[in-house]
Write a protein that holds these residues in place. Sequence first.
Motif, PDB file in Angstrom:
ATOM      1  N   LEU A 155     -12.345 -16.629 -12.017  1.00  0.00           N
ATOM      2  CA  LEU A 155     -11.389 -15.542 -12.188  1.00  0.00           C
ATOM      3  C   LEU A 155     -10.155 -15.799 -11.342  1.00  0.00           C
ATOM      4  O   LEU A 155     -10.256 -16.048 -10.138  1.00  0.00           O
ATOM      5  N   LEU A 156      -8.981 -15.743 -11.967  1.00  0.00           N
ATOM      6  CA  LEU A 156      -7.697 -15.882 -11.281  1.00  0.00           C
ATOM      7  C   LEU A 156      -7.073 -14.503 -11.145  1.00  0.00           C
ATOM      8  O   LEU A 156      -6.814 -13.829 -12.153  1.00  0.00           O
ATOM      9  N   LEU A 157      -6.822 -14.071  -9.908  1.00  0.00           N
ATOM     10  CA  LEU A 157      -6.228 -12.759  -9.645  1.00  0.00           C
ATOM     11  C   LEU A 157      -4.872 -12.955  -8.981  1.00  0.00           C
ATOM     12  O   LEU A 157      -4.793 -13.409  -7.835  1.00  0.00           O
ATOM     13  N   ASP A 158      -3.812 -12.601  -9.684  1.00  0.00           N
ATOM     14  CA  ASP A 158      -2.463 -12.777  -9.158  1.00  0.00           C
ATOM     15  C   ASP A 158      -2.007 -11.485  -8.487  1.00  0.00           C
ATOM     16  O   ASP A 158      -1.779 -10.471  -9.157  1.00  0.00           O
ATOM     17  N   GLU A 159      -1.885 -11.512  -7.156  1.00  0.00           N
ATOM     18  CA  GLU A 159      -1.421 -10.382  -6.342  1.00  0.00           C
ATOM     19  C   GLU A 159      -2.210  -9.093  -6.630  1.00  0.00           C
ATOM     20  O   GLU A 159      -1.627  -8.069  -6.996  1.00  0.00           O
ATOM     21  N   PRO A 160      -3.528  -9.101  -6.459  1.00  0.00           N
ATOM     22  CA  PRO A 160      -4.319  -7.907  -6.807  1.00  0.00           C
ATOM     23  C   PRO A 160      -4.044  -6.683  -5.951  1.00  0.00           C
ATOM     24  O   PRO A 160      -4.296  -5.559  -6.380  1.00  0.00           O
ATOM     25  N   SER A 161      -3.505  -6.866  -4.726  1.00  0.00           N
ATOM     26  CA  SER A 161      -3.254  -5.712  -3.852  1.00  0.00           C
ATOM     27  C   SER A 161      -1.807  -5.247  -3.877  1.00  0.00           C
ATOM     28  O   SER A 161      -1.442  -4.297  -3.182  1.00  0.00           O
ATOM     29  N   GLU A 162      -0.977  -5.896  -4.703  1.00  0.00           N
ATOM     30  CA  GLU A 162       0.458  -5.609  -4.700  1.00  0.00           C
ATOM     31  C   GLU A 162       0.772  -4.270  -5.366  1.00  0.00           C
ATOM     32  O   GLU A 162       0.358  -4.002  -6.502  1.00  0.00           O
ATOM     33  N   GLY A 163       1.497  -3.407  -4.658  1.00  0.00           N
ATOM     34  CA  GLY A 163       2.035  -2.196  -5.258  1.00  0.00           C
ATOM     35  C   GLY A 163       1.026  -1.116  -5.585  1.00  0.00           C
ATOM     36  O   GLY A 163       1.299  -0.262  -6.432  1.00  0.00           O
ATOM     37  N   ILE A 164      -0.134  -1.125  -4.940  1.00  0.00           N
ATOM     38  CA  ILE A 164      -1.118  -0.071  -5.195  1.00  0.00           C
ATOM     39  C   ILE A 164      -1.460   0.639  -3.895  1.00  0.00           C
ATOM     40  O   ILE A 164      -1.259   0.113  -2.803  1.00  0.00           O
ATOM     41  N   ALA A 165      -1.971   1.861  -4.022  1.00  0.00           N
ATOM     42  CA  ALA A 165      -2.238   2.704  -2.865  1.00  0.00           C
ATOM     43  C   ALA A 165      -3.284   2.077  -1.955  1.00  0.00           C
ATOM     44  O   ALA A 165      -4.195   1.376  -2.431  1.00  0.00           O
ATOM     45  N   PRO A 166      -3.191   2.325  -0.622  1.00  0.00           N
ATOM     46  CA  PRO A 166      -4.146   1.736   0.318  1.00  0.00           C
ATOM     47  C   PRO A 166      -5.608   2.003  -0.032  1.00  0.00           C
ATOM     48  O   PRO A 166      -6.455   1.122   0.137  1.00  0.00           O
ATOM     49  N   VAL A 167      -5.920   3.206  -0.522  1.00  0.00           N
ATOM     50  CA  VAL A 167      -7.311   3.511  -0.856  1.00  0.00           C
ATOM     51  C   VAL A 167      -7.788   2.645  -2.022  1.00  0.00           C
ATOM     52  O   VAL A 167      -8.951   2.222  -2.075  1.00  0.00           O
ATOM     53  N   ILE A 168      -6.875   2.320  -2.964  1.00  0.00           N
ATOM     54  CA  ILE A 168      -7.227   1.455  -4.087  1.00  0.00           C
ATOM     55  C   ILE A 168      -7.342   0.006  -3.624  1.00  0.00           C
ATOM     56  O   ILE A 168      -8.184  -0.753  -4.115  1.00  0.00           O
ATOM     57  N   VAL A 169      -6.523  -0.381  -2.650  1.00  0.00           N
ATOM     58  CA  VAL A 169      -6.624  -1.731  -2.075  1.00  0.00           C
ATOM     59  C   VAL A 169      -8.013  -1.933  -1.477  1.00  0.00           C
ATOM     60  O   VAL A 169      -8.641  -2.983  -1.656  1.00  0.00           O
ATOM     61  N   GLU A 170      -8.509  -0.919  -0.765  1.00  0.00           N
ATOM     62  CA  GLU A 170      -9.850  -1.010  -0.177  1.00  0.00           C
ATOM     63  C   GLU A 170     -10.903  -1.143  -1.276  1.00  0.00           C
ATOM     64  O   GLU A 170     -11.835  -1.945  -1.161  1.00  0.00           O
ATOM     65  N   GLN A 171     -10.769  -0.368  -2.356  1.00  0.00           N
ATOM     66  CA  GLN A 171     -11.709  -0.482  -3.478  1.00  0.00           C
ATOM     67  C   GLN A 171     -11.630  -1.864  -4.111  1.00  0.00           C
ATOM     68  O   GLN A 171     -12.656  -2.438  -4.501  1.00  0.00           O
ATOM     69  N   MET A 172     -10.415  -2.401  -4.193  1.00  0.00           N
ATOM     70  CA  MET A 172     -10.232  -3.722  -4.776  1.00  0.00           C
ATOM     71  C   MET A 172     -10.935  -4.787  -3.934  1.00  0.00           C
ATOM     72  O   MET A 172     -11.582  -5.701  -4.478  1.00  0.00           O
ATOM     73  N   ALA A 173     -10.839  -4.666  -2.623  1.00  0.00           N
ATOM     74  CA  ALA A 173     -11.507  -5.620  -1.741  1.00  0.00           C
ATOM     75  C   ALA A 173     -13.018  -5.573  -1.942  1.00  0.00           C
ATOM     76  O   ALA A 173     -13.680  -6.620  -2.035  1.00  0.00           O
ATOM     77  N   GLN A 174     -13.571  -4.370  -2.013  1.00  0.00           N
ATOM     78  CA  GLN A 174     -15.007  -4.227  -2.219  1.00  0.00           C
ATOM     79  C   GLN A 174     -15.436  -4.787  -3.573  1.00  0.00           C
ATOM     80  O   GLN A 174     -16.506  -5.383  -3.713  1.00  0.00           O
TER      81      GLN A 174
END
Length: 233
Positions: A155-174
Amino acid sequence: MLELEGVNSFYGKAHILNDLGFTVQGGEVVALLGRNGAGKSTTMKSIMQLVRPKTGRVRFAGRDITGLPPYKVARLGLGYVPEDRRIFTDLTIQENLEVGRQPRREDTPHWTVEALFELFPNLLERRENRGKEMSGGEQQMLTIARTLMGNPRLLLLDEPSEGIAPVIVEQMAQTILKLKAEGLTVIISEQNLHFAKIVADRAVIIEGGEKKFDGSFLELEQQPEIRDAYLSV
């Protein structure tokens, strides 16, 4: 799982990637790090053959995929989540997922709609909503889920944490950590060093389309001059 060897990629006459090379082992999460314009997104597109390298080779699972049409690269098991998401805004979440469906592959996690709703509970709650009714973070989740419906090997993820809310960034990491636990190989393109350190096993730093560092985050911490030279704003 993946090998880039001496890749040189261009946009017109602009030379973007310069003899770029690195490898990714099966089950690894590797972070491509660098500032804006360093060549991270072009690296992703060169892997997918959306930008075809002028010279050099890209090998996936032992096969040379250089010059293949992108749809054939996808059918081999490479999943790509672009930075601009590209969901179908007039389709529902459920319909977007069905668009990405591909047959099950051997030796890779098998994803169903039900499994993806378990991975992304936010999408389950809004499964009948259209893409245009979703927030940026929810659209990012949907794009990842739609790509997983293709049962990719990598899986290639280009800038998955860019421009999203901090709480969603944490969900993305998990979510990325859960994908790693499933045995999926992942490459993420990131500017957020903190996010990358949470999810990735190894860092590859790119500057001016060239590889400047390839190693663990511990090794990167032991070379602050590298971090300061290529990652500091």
